[in-house]
Design an enzyme around this catalytic site. Structure first.
Site, PDB file in Angstrom:
ATOM      1  N   ARG A   1      43.454  42.804  32.238  1.00 16.14           N
ATOM      2  CA  ARG A   1      42.024  42.967  32.488  1.00 16.14           C
ATOM      3  C   ARG A   1      41.640  42.405  33.854  1.00 16.14           C
ATOM      4  O   ARG A   1      40.782  42.966  34.553  1.00 16.14           O
ATOM      5  CB  ARG A   1      41.208  42.308  31.381  1.00 16.14           C
ATOM      6  CG  ARG A   1      39.708  42.540  31.538  1.00 16.14           C
ATOM      7  CD  ARG A   1      38.910  41.969  30.370  1.00 16.14           C
ATOM      8  NE  ARG A   1      38.988  42.849  29.210  1.00 16.14           N
ATOM      9  CZ  ARG A   1      39.561  42.505  28.069  1.00 16.14           C
ATOM     10  NH1 ARG A   1      40.101  41.311  27.932  1.00 16.14           N
ATOM     11  NH2 ARG A   1      39.601  43.345  27.055  1.00 16.14           N
ATOM     12  N   ALA A   2      42.250  41.307  34.265  1.00 18.98           N
ATOM     13  CA  ALA A   2      41.911  40.697  35.550  1.00 18.98           C
ATOM     14  C   ALA A   2      42.200  41.648  36.707  1.00 18.98           C
ATOM     15  O   ALA A   2      41.411  41.744  37.659  1.00 18.98           O
ATOM     16  CB  ALA A   2      42.687  39.394  35.730  1.00 18.98           C
TER      17      ALA A   2
END
Length: 685
Positions: free
Chosen positions: A275-276
């Site tokens: 997700r980052a």
């Protein structure tokens, strides 16, 4: 409707404004979490942002704000014909901390659904926030299951309401903004990860800037409309810049070079999952569009990392958020990025601040940077004595109480924390949702049914049918459908887990002062604090030494504040055990009035010795019986060491009506590491 404070009139807080503006440009960034002390314009900035958002075209009469050019085919108010629709300002919807699940996602009329087969649905706040801003103040105090629902809707762009096989779905795409004061407790890491960006805010230490904040606020309070009018030109310019950036955004190119930098940065900082990487890519693209460029630069990647990674770096609640900027620069350079920190148009401080790559978050240095030399709540003076009395090397003299007025020792560091055995309060509570003790909750396994006292939230279908079945002939049932009345409905009773108030009473006297021994004690308490964080408890800290006891930390949800106080705890002097127990009794008495549904768990960390005054052991026993008489669940962590043991801690546990565990038994992986309930007060130990 009151006139909101102008966004462009906010003094400083460049990172807060930039984070909000990037989400306004690209809602796909995933929202922003604003962390900071109270009184730093967090709420003001969020409410002011709504005035800058473009107007929203909606289908006339649709409660779910469908886009008239592409209406949602599954809209509960649909189907809708395509058409011009009507325009309205973007909404800012606030989710209160005490909101129920029905208030958030909406409520289904179960009675009509069962008897008529009609999906009578009352929209919730997620529907109101569709295509607008959903603002959650004090998001860290929101119940976990509500945060889960909220973030699931934000990720999927839709909200689902399902009750006993009857389901309703509607679109729910919104800009999610959460604010929190870290001193009041942290969010779980997996929930932190769901926010796209995070910014740290703190009050400026610059005198001129503080004067300007006060001047503008007083002017606004005296004449809100006149003050807003003076900033109308800047507001209009910023609104146009947001619109232009939205138009430019699809044309921004994210090259392979910068994409490699993004991946290398996330790998170097060991963030979990992917997700980052995705958030950084979207943020860097939004930064380029905000600066008016069609290509992402290395500086955009750097700024995106400062906004998207700090909250994903935390491994436990005692880690301070932040990012090593030197390591970040080295990683970007090694990944092949030739971009300089002055690339692009980063010096453009257009309306609202944060032009180009935006301002660098105040992770370190600068007049606006928060002072990280001490943790929240740590008021230990810098000149704490550091002399160590002789004979405190753990050689056996540690078993003798230190003489009255003995020298104070410097704080001792805690040993490595470990996974602690779960201690729980006996019986069945009704406190706030958590993960420690058994309780009646809104979520959990179904244990029975009852008549609903208010609005029906969790239907017990079998009990409802059983209640309605005997009356079908009298009600004139003629078809296959079941004739259900309001009196037939049954609410499911469920059992789950609650969070408790864990009050630590820590002996810091001379009998505990051996450095190696006190380090082990602090490590044990730190382990219990980490366990309390994971189980969503409130914690408090009472210490006793010398002639008195003190409340080192009033009950709070911030376990890192408790850890900071524990870290700075000095030792030495006599052992006023009774004073510590009586101080704990006062704290619990106040907390029972403040939050009667939250059951306490008293954890006394001591070797059981008591000195000072006439008959201190008997006085401590009477104080212990006072807790037992009020039914306080308790456990004594026995810190006595050495060949000869007096068994005073176990005796104290009996007076408290609780149980005693040694430091070794406290470990979940020890031989005695089975889950163990604390013995209720009044029962045999």
């Amino acid at each position: 409707m009151s006139t909101p404070y102008p966004f462009t009139a906010i003094v400083g807080q460049d990172d807060l404004r930039l984070g909000l503006l990037l989400n306004a440009v690209s809602p796909a960034v995933g929202g922003v979490l604003v962390r900071g002390e109270k009184g730093t314009a967090k709420s003001t900035a969020v409410r002011a942002l709504a005035a800058l958002m473009p107007e929203v075209p909606v289908v006339s009469g649709c409660r779910f704000s469908c886009d008239p050019s592409a209406p949602d085919p599954a809209c509960p108010d649909g189907p809708h014909e395509t058409g011009p629709g009507v325009s309205r300002p973007a909404r800012t919807v606030e989710l209160p901390v005490g909101a129920s699940e029905d208030r958030l996602v909406g409520a289904l009329d179960i009675e009509r659904a069962l008897s008529e087969g009609v999906k009578a649905f009352e929209p919730g706040l997620l529907a109101d926030a569709h295509r607008g801003i959903l603002y959650v103040d004090e998001v860290n105090l929101l119940h976990d299951h509500l945060v889960d629902l909220l973030l699931d809707a934000a990720a999927m762009g839709a909200s689902y309401v399902e009750r006993e096989g009857v389901s309703v779905r509607h679109a729910a795409r919104f800009l999610l903004v959460g604010t929190m004061n870290p001193e009041e407790g942290e969010l779980r890491p997996q929930l932190l990860d769901r926010f796209g960006l995070t910014v740290e805010v703190a009050a400026s230490r610059d005198t001129d800037q503080r004067v300007e904040v006060v001047r503008r606020r007083l002017a606004y309070d005296d004449d809100p409309e006149g003050f807003a009018a003076r900033w109308a030109r800047e507001e209009a310019a910023l609104r146009e810049r947001i619109a232009a950036a939205r138009v430019l955004l699809p044309r921004v190119v994210l090259g392979d070079g910068v994409l490699r930098q993004i991946a290398a940065t996330c790998a170097a900082f060991e963030v979990d999952g992917m997700r980052a990487d995705i958030v950084m890519a979207r943020t860097a693209t939004a930064l380029a569009a905000w600066a008016g460029r069609e290509e992402v630069t290395a500086e955009d990647v750097r700024q995106a990392a400062l906004l998207a990674l700090p909250h994903r770096r935390r491994r436990n609640p005692f880690d301070a958020p932040g990012l090593d900027e030197e390591k970040l620069d080295d990683t970007l350079r090694e990944a092949g990025g030739e971009g300089d920190s002055d690339d692009g148009d980063g010096d453009d401080d257009g309306p609202g601040g944060g032009g180009g790559g935006g301002g660098v978050p105040p992770q370190s240095g600068g007049p606006d940077a928060p002072d990280r030399s001490a943790r929240p709540g740590d008021d230990t003076p810098a000149d704490t004595p550091t002399d160590t009395p002789a004979g405190s090397d753990g050689s056996g003299s540690e078993q003798r109480p230190a003489p009255a007025g003995g020298a104070e020792q410097a704080p001792v560091g805690a040993s490595e924390p470990f996974r602690a055995k779960m201690l729980s309060v006996p019986g069945l509570g009704e406190g706030a949702a958590g993960r420690r003790s058994r309780a009646r909750t809104e979520h959990g396994r179904t244990t029975g049914a009852r008549r609903p006292e208010g609005a029906l939230t969790k239907l017990h279908l079998a009990a409802t049918v059983q209640a309605a079945a005997p009356h079908q002939r009298a009600r004139g049932r003629s078809g296959r459908g079941l004739v259900v009345r309001r009196d037939d409905l049954r609410q499911a009773t469920r059992e789950g887990r609650e969070g408790n108030l864990v009050l630590f009473v820590v002996d810091a006297s001379g009998s505990m002062a051996a450095r190696q021994r006190m380090g082990a004690v602090k490590g044990a308490v730190l382990s219990l604090l980490l366990d309390a964080y994971q189980r969503r408890d409130k914690v408090g800290l009472v210490t006793f030494r010398g002639k008195e006891a003190e409340v080192a930390l009033p009950p709070t949800s911030s376990v890192d504040a408790a850890a900071a106080r524990l870290e700075s705890l000095p030792t030495g002097g006599r052992t006023p055990l009774a004073a510590g127990l009586l101080k704990a009794h006062d704290v619990l008495r106040v907390e029972r009035m403040r939050d009667p549904s939250r059951r306490p768990l008293l954890v006394v960390v001591t070797d059981g010795r008591a000195t000072g005054g006439p008959d201190p052991v008997a006085l401590a026993a009477r104080a212990g019986r006072l807790h037992a008489a009020e039914g306080t669940a308790s456990v004594v962590v026995d810190c006595e060491t050495g060949v000869v043991r007096l068994g005073l801690a176990a005796q104290l546990a009996r007076e408290l009506g609780g149980s005693a565990v040694t430091l070794d038994e406290l470990r979940a992986d020890s031989i005695a590491g089975l889950v163990k309930d604390v013995t209720a007060a009044g029962r045999a130990a």
